[in-house]
Design a protein around this motif. Structure first.
Motif, PDB file in Angstrom:
ATOM      1  N   UNK A   1      25.295  66.064 125.380  1.00  0.00           N
ATOM      2  CA  UNK A   1      25.896  65.192 124.369  1.00  0.00           C
ATOM      3  C   UNK A   1      26.988  64.338 125.004  1.00  0.00           C
ATOM      4  N   UNK A   2      27.290  63.258 124.336  1.00  0.00           N
ATOM      5  CA  UNK A   2      28.320  62.370 124.866  1.00  0.00           C
ATOM      6  C   UNK A   2      29.589  62.510 124.019  1.00  0.00           C
ATOM      7  N   UNK A   3      30.695  62.821 124.689  1.00  0.00           N
ATOM      8  CA  UNK A   3      31.977  62.947 123.999  1.00  0.00           C
ATOM      9  C   UNK A   3      32.931  61.890 124.537  1.00  0.00           C
ATOM     10  N   UNK A   4      33.670  61.295 123.638  1.00  0.00           N
ATOM     11  CA  UNK A   4      34.682  60.338 124.075  1.00  0.00           C
ATOM     12  C   UNK A   4      36.039  61.040 124.027  1.00  0.00           C
ATOM     13  N   UNK A   5      36.620  61.260 125.210  1.00  0.00           N
ATOM     14  CA  UNK A   5      37.850  62.046 125.315  1.00  0.00           C
ATOM     15  C   UNK A   5      38.909  61.220 126.049  1.00  0.00           C
ATOM     16  N   UNK A   6      40.036  61.047 125.418  1.00  0.00           N
ATOM     17  CA  UNK A   6      41.140  60.282 126.013  1.00  0.00           C
ATOM     18  C   UNK A   6      40.672  58.904 126.476  1.00  0.00           C
ATOM     19  N   UNK A   7      39.814  58.291 125.662  1.00  0.00           N
ATOM     20  CA  UNK A   7      39.382  56.930 125.923  1.00  0.00           C
ATOM     21  C   UNK A   7      38.261  56.783 126.922  1.00  0.00           C
ATOM     22  N   UNK A   8      37.712  57.921 127.394  1.00  0.00           N
ATOM     23  CA  UNK A   8      36.647  57.865 128.401  1.00  0.00           C
ATOM     24  C   UNK A   8      35.406  58.576 127.856  1.00  0.00           C
ATOM     25  N   UNK A   9      34.249  57.959 128.005  1.00  0.00           N
ATOM     26  CA  UNK A   9      32.996  58.598 127.587  1.00  0.00           C
ATOM     27  C   UNK A   9      32.583  59.606 128.645  1.00  0.00           C
ATOM     28  N   UNK A  10      32.311  60.821 128.191  1.00  0.00           N
ATOM     29  CA  UNK A  10      31.897  61.884 129.105  1.00  0.00           C
ATOM     30  C   UNK A  10      30.569  62.452 128.634  1.00  0.00           C
ATOM     31  N   UNK A  11      29.635  62.561 129.563  1.00  0.00           N
ATOM     32  CA  UNK A  11      28.317  63.142 129.268  1.00  0.00           C
ATOM     33  C   UNK A  11      28.384  64.611 129.660  1.00  0.00           C
ATOM     34  N   UNK A  12      28.060  65.490 128.729  1.00  0.00           N
ATOM     35  CA  UNK A  12      28.188  66.904 129.057  1.00  0.00           C
ATOM     36  C   UNK A  12      27.062  67.688 128.372  1.00  0.00           C
ATOM     37  N   UNK A  13      26.347  68.515 129.167  1.00  0.00           N
ATOM     38  CA  UNK A  13      25.251  69.289 128.591  1.00  0.00           C
ATOM     39  C   UNK A  13      25.801  70.517 127.866  1.00  0.00           C
ATOM     40  N   UNK A  14      25.762  70.494 126.558  1.00  0.00           N
ATOM     41  CA  UNK A  14      26.348  71.585 125.775  1.00  0.00           C
ATOM     42  C   UNK A  14      25.373  72.069 124.719  1.00  0.00           C
ATOM     43  N   UNK A  15      25.400  73.380 124.481  1.00  0.00           N
ATOM     44  CA  UNK A  15      24.655  73.907 123.347  1.00  0.00           C
ATOM     45  C   UNK A  15      25.430  73.586 122.062  1.00  0.00           C
ATOM     46  N   UNK A  16      24.722  73.502 120.946  1.00  0.00           N
ATOM     47  CA  UNK A  16      25.390  73.133 119.681  1.00  0.00           C
ATOM     48  C   UNK A  16      26.447  74.136 119.236  1.00  0.00           C
ATOM     49  N   UNK A  17      26.418  75.361 119.779  1.00  0.00           N
ATOM     50  CA  UNK A  17      27.365  76.385 119.330  1.00  0.00           C
ATOM     51  C   UNK A  17      28.710  76.328 120.058  1.00  0.00           C
ATOM     52  N   UNK A  18      28.842  75.429 121.052  1.00  0.00           N
ATOM     53  CA  UNK A  18      30.058  75.407 121.878  1.00  0.00           C
ATOM     54  C   UNK A  18      31.206  74.737 121.117  1.00  0.00           C
ATOM     55  N   UNK A  19      32.361  75.391 121.165  1.00  0.00           N
ATOM     56  CA  UNK A  19      33.532  74.824 120.484  1.00  0.00           C
ATOM     57  C   UNK A  19      34.084  73.643 121.275  1.00  0.00           C
ATOM     58  N   UNK A  20      34.833  72.819 120.567  1.00  0.00           N
ATOM     59  CA  UNK A  20      35.481  71.687 121.241  1.00  0.00           C
ATOM     60  C   UNK A  20      36.439  72.205 122.313  1.00  0.00           C
ATOM     61  N   UNK A  21      37.155  73.285 122.009  1.00  0.00           N
ATOM     62  CA  UNK A  21      38.100  73.826 122.994  1.00  0.00           C
ATOM     63  C   UNK A  21      37.379  74.252 124.274  1.00  0.00           C
ATOM     64  N   UNK A  22      36.271  74.964 124.132  1.00  0.00           N
ATOM     65  CA  UNK A  22      35.530  75.381 125.330  1.00  0.00           C
ATOM     66  C   UNK A  22      34.932  74.183 126.053  1.00  0.00           C
ATOM     67  N   UNK A  23      34.485  73.199 125.296  1.00  0.00           N
ATOM     68  CA  UNK A  23      33.949  71.993 125.938  1.00  0.00           C
ATOM     69  C   UNK A  23      35.018  71.327 126.799  1.00  0.00           C
ATOM     70  N   UNK A  24      36.207  71.227 126.246  1.00  0.00           N
ATOM     71  CA  UNK A  24      37.296  70.577 126.976  1.00  0.00           C
ATOM     72  C   UNK A  24      37.695  71.391 128.207  1.00  0.00           C
ATOM     73  N   UNK A  25      37.916  72.670 127.989  1.00  0.00           N
ATOM     74  CA  UNK A  25      38.460  73.510 129.061  1.00  0.00           C
ATOM     75  C   UNK A  25      37.415  73.880 130.105  1.00  0.00           C
ATOM     76  N   UNK A  26      36.252  74.312 129.630  1.00  0.00           N
ATOM     77  CA  UNK A  26      35.270  74.890 130.553  1.00  0.00           C
ATOM     78  C   UNK A  26      34.307  73.852 131.126  1.00  0.00           C
ATOM     79  N   UNK A  27      34.095  72.772 130.413  1.00  0.00           N
ATOM     80  CA  UNK A  27      33.077  71.808 130.861  1.00  0.00           C
ATOM     81  C   UNK A  27      33.671  70.481 131.310  1.00  0.00           C
ATOM     82  N   UNK A  28      34.832  70.119 130.790  1.00  0.00           N
ATOM     83  CA  UNK A  28      35.409  68.825 131.153  1.00  0.00           C
ATOM     84  C   UNK A  28      36.661  68.967 132.020  1.00  0.00           C
ATOM     85  N   UNK A  29      37.075  70.193 132.299  1.00  0.00           N
ATOM     86  CA  UNK A  29      38.216  70.406 133.189  1.00  0.00           C
ATOM     87  C   UNK A  29      39.551  70.021 132.594  1.00  0.00           C
ATOM     88  N   UNK A  30      39.607  69.904 131.268  1.00  0.00           N
ATOM     89  CA  UNK A  30      40.870  69.549 130.617  1.00  0.00           C
ATOM     90  C   UNK A  30      41.494  70.841 130.074  1.00  0.00           C
TER      91      UNK A  30
END
Ligand code: FES
Ligand code: FES
Length: 158
Positions: free
Chosen positions: A1-30
């Motif tokens: 899925x594509x997430x727009x975070x801090x003004x930047x589009x990020x493509x990240x392969x995530x299952x639908x059950x993943x929380x936004x917090x885990x997406x940020x911390x574990x997959x986007x390095x934020x």
């Protein structure tokens, strides 16, 4: 899925059950947004979605597709601190710092919401953000400083 975070589009392969917090911390390095309770009670994971504060641990990342996510990493200008970050420094509004990113994201939103009229109102509208170090008086002082700066700036341009 594509997430727009801090003004930047990020493509990240995530299952639908993943929380936004885990997406940020574990997959986007934020890792600025913290995981305290992972069940919606501490506020350490507070971020903004379309400018409104939400709990990252209770928000599914998939619901943020097409929306604007902002984290603590995205609030400061390139050359310094956001005024709320500076106010937290000025008032020593943290000890261990674990709750601080969430406190700051809530505190800025609180001003935008118009809920910083007095200390009681600030305490009420910040009540979702727990500080185990009990820095609450200092956090309120930081928020008052930022509120007064904003009001001063508004008065100067009126
Ligand atoms: Fe989300 Fe505690 S980690 S509210
Ligand atoms: Fe330690 Fe708030 S500064 S939990």
């Amino acid at each position: 899925m594509r997430l727009r975070v801090n003004g930047v589009d990020r493509e990240v392969p995530l299952e639908p059950r993943v929380s936004l917090l885990d997406a940020l911390r574990e997959h986007l390095g934020l890792t600025g947004s913290k995981k305290g309770c992972d069940q919606g009670t501490c506020g350490a994971c507070t971020v903004w979605v379309d400018g409104r504060r939400v709990l990252g641990c209770l928000t599914l990342a998939v619901t943020c597709v097409g929306r604007e996510v902002t984290t603590i990493e995205g609030i400061a200008p390139a050359d310094g601190l956001h005024p709320m970050q500076q106010a937290f420094v000025d008032h020593d509004a943290f000890q261990c710092g674990y709750c601080t990113p969430g406190q700051i994201m809530s505190a800025i939103a609180l001003l935008d919401e118009g809920h910083a009229g007095d200390d009681a109102q600030i305490a009420e509208w910040m009540s979702g953000n727990i500080c185990r170090c009990a820095a609450y008086p200092n956090i309120r002082a930081a928020i008052r400083q930022c509120r007064d700066q904003r009001e001063g700036a508004r008065g100067a341009t009126a």
